[in-house]
Design a protein around this motif. Sequence first.
Motif, mmCIF file in Angstrom:
data_model
loop_
_atom_site.group_PDB
_atom_site.id
_atom_site.type_symbol
_atom_site.label_atom_id
_atom_site.label_comp_id
_atom_site.label_asym_id
_atom_site.label_seq_id
_atom_site.Cartn_x
_atom_site.Cartn_y
_atom_site.Cartn_z
ATOM 1 N N PRO A 88 11.791 19.029 -3.084
ATOM 2 C CA PRO A 88 11.925 20.438 -2.711
ATOM 3 C C PRO A 88 10.876 20.846 -1.689
ATOM 4 C CG PRO A 88 12.015 20.157 -5.091
ATOM 5 C CD PRO A 88 11.576 18.852 -4.523
ATOM 6 N N ALA A 89 11.201 21.848 -0.905
ATOM 7 C CA ALA A 89 10.259 22.332 0.106
ATOM 8 C C ALA A 89 8.935 22.725 -0.543
ATOM 9 C CB ALA A 89 10.852 23.530 0.842
ATOM 10 N N GLY A 90 7.854 22.198 -0.012
ATOM 11 C CA GLY A 90 6.526 22.512 -0.532
ATOM 12 C C GLY A 90 6.077 21.643 -1.688
ATOM 13 N N ALA A 91 6.971 20.805 -2.232
ATOM 14 C CA ALA A 91 6.586 19.950 -3.359
ATOM 15 C C ALA A 91 5.621 18.866 -2.880
ATOM 16 C CB ALA A 91 7.814 19.315 -3.986
ATOM 17 N N PRO A 92 4.536 18.630 -3.618
ATOM 18 C CA PRO A 92 3.547 17.638 -3.181
ATOM 19 C C PRO A 92 4.009 16.201 -3.352
ATOM 20 C CG PRO A 92 2.933 18.522 -5.314
ATOM 21 C CD PRO A 92 4.129 19.309 -4.852
ATOM 22 N N ARG A 93 5.046 15.983 -4.130
ATOM 23 C CA ARG A 93 5.500 14.620 -4.387
ATOM 24 C C ARG A 93 7.000 14.623 -4.699
ATOM 25 N NH1 ARG A 93 2.687 16.607 -8.600
ATOM 26 N NH2 ARG A 93 3.704 16.704 -10.643
ATOM 27 N N SER A 112 0.822 -1.207 0.000
ATOM 28 C CA SER A 112 0.000 0.000 0.000
ATOM 29 C C SER A 112 0.854 1.253 0.000
ATOM 30 C CB SER A 112 -0.927 0.012 1.226
ATOM 31 O OG SER A 112 -1.818 -1.083 1.182
ATOM 32 N N THR A 113 0.427 2.253 -0.770
ATOM 33 C CA THR A 113 1.055 3.567 -0.791
ATOM 34 C C THR A 113 -0.052 4.607 -0.663
ATOM 35 O OG1 THR A 113 0.884 3.938 -3.184
ATOM 36 C CG2 THR A 113 2.766 2.627 -2.401
ATOM 37 N N GLU A 114 0.336 5.898 -0.616
ATOM 38 C CA GLU A 114 -0.656 6.962 -0.545
ATOM 39 C C GLU A 114 -1.527 6.997 -1.795
ATOM 40 O OE1 GLU A 114 1.290 10.619 0.208
ATOM 41 O OE2 GLU A 114 1.896 10.102 2.257
ATOM 42 N N TYR A 142 13.689 -1.036 -6.343
ATOM 43 C CA TYR A 142 12.901 0.081 -5.827
ATOM 44 C C TYR A 142 13.408 0.523 -4.460
ATOM 45 C CZ TYR A 142 9.639 -1.180 -9.520
ATOM 46 O OH TYR A 142 9.080 -1.450 -10.754
ATOM 47 N N GLY A 143 13.154 1.784 -4.124
ATOM 48 C CA GLY A 143 13.487 2.311 -2.816
ATOM 49 C C GLY A 143 12.387 2.020 -1.812
ATOM 50 N N GLY A 144 12.634 2.408 -0.579
ATOM 51 C CA GLY A 144 11.670 2.189 0.484
ATOM 52 C C GLY A 144 10.733 3.359 0.673
ATOM 53 N N PRO A 145 10.104 3.459 1.846
ATOM 54 C CA PRO A 145 9.126 4.535 2.098
ATOM 55 C C PRO A 145 9.699 5.939 1.927
ATOM 56 C CG PRO A 145 8.993 2.826 3.785
ATOM 57 C CD PRO A 145 10.202 2.510 2.970
#
Length: 202
Positions: free
Chosen positions: A70-75, A18-20, A42-45
């Motif tokens: 980056p700061a404020g980036a949604p993803r 499961s992911t967001e 693949y990387g982790g969480p």
Amino acid sequence: LVFRAQDGTEYRYGPAFSTEEGVRHPLVSIRSPTGGEMVLEYGGPALDFEVTRVWEPGNRRFLQFSYGRPAGAPRLQLSRVDLYENPEAPTRLTPGAQGTPLGVCIGYRYNELGDLASASRYDGACPEGAEVPALREERYGYAGGGDEELQANLTNWRDANGHTTRYEYYQRGDTLPGEGDYLRFGDKKERVRRVIEPLGVV
């Protein structure tokens, strides 16, 4: 979980997690009918389970994917892809081990809204921070503006040879063929009306 194409190519998927963004079955390998196998890691969480390495058949070389947030980036944002040689081939390196750089890098930059603004090919390492002329570069332009639903509409793409393709969208007052056949057609201003390519470009 395996999907086998008609030509015999096999696509293997890992266990669900499961992911967001929902449940995912990550693609872990692609095997050709002749037996060559490309493997994905693949990387982790902390990396949102994004792909980190892609190994060519035989594991002699691999692509390393790097990300930033980056700061404020949604993803998470893909920042660069580097080509490496594997000194331990045919054994794959452990996730923390380093390969030998082969001097090829693709760097990615984003605009203030987090949309991809450019993809640049460099001979050698990708530059950090300062602008360095790229060997080849593609650029992308977007509608922007105050409408969040339309900000990411792609309006132009300049290829690595400097040729620009433009995209025009329907306006609310335009008639779009077939729109009356659907109860929830959506905002027609999100739909491309014309693609304008440069003359003489193949």
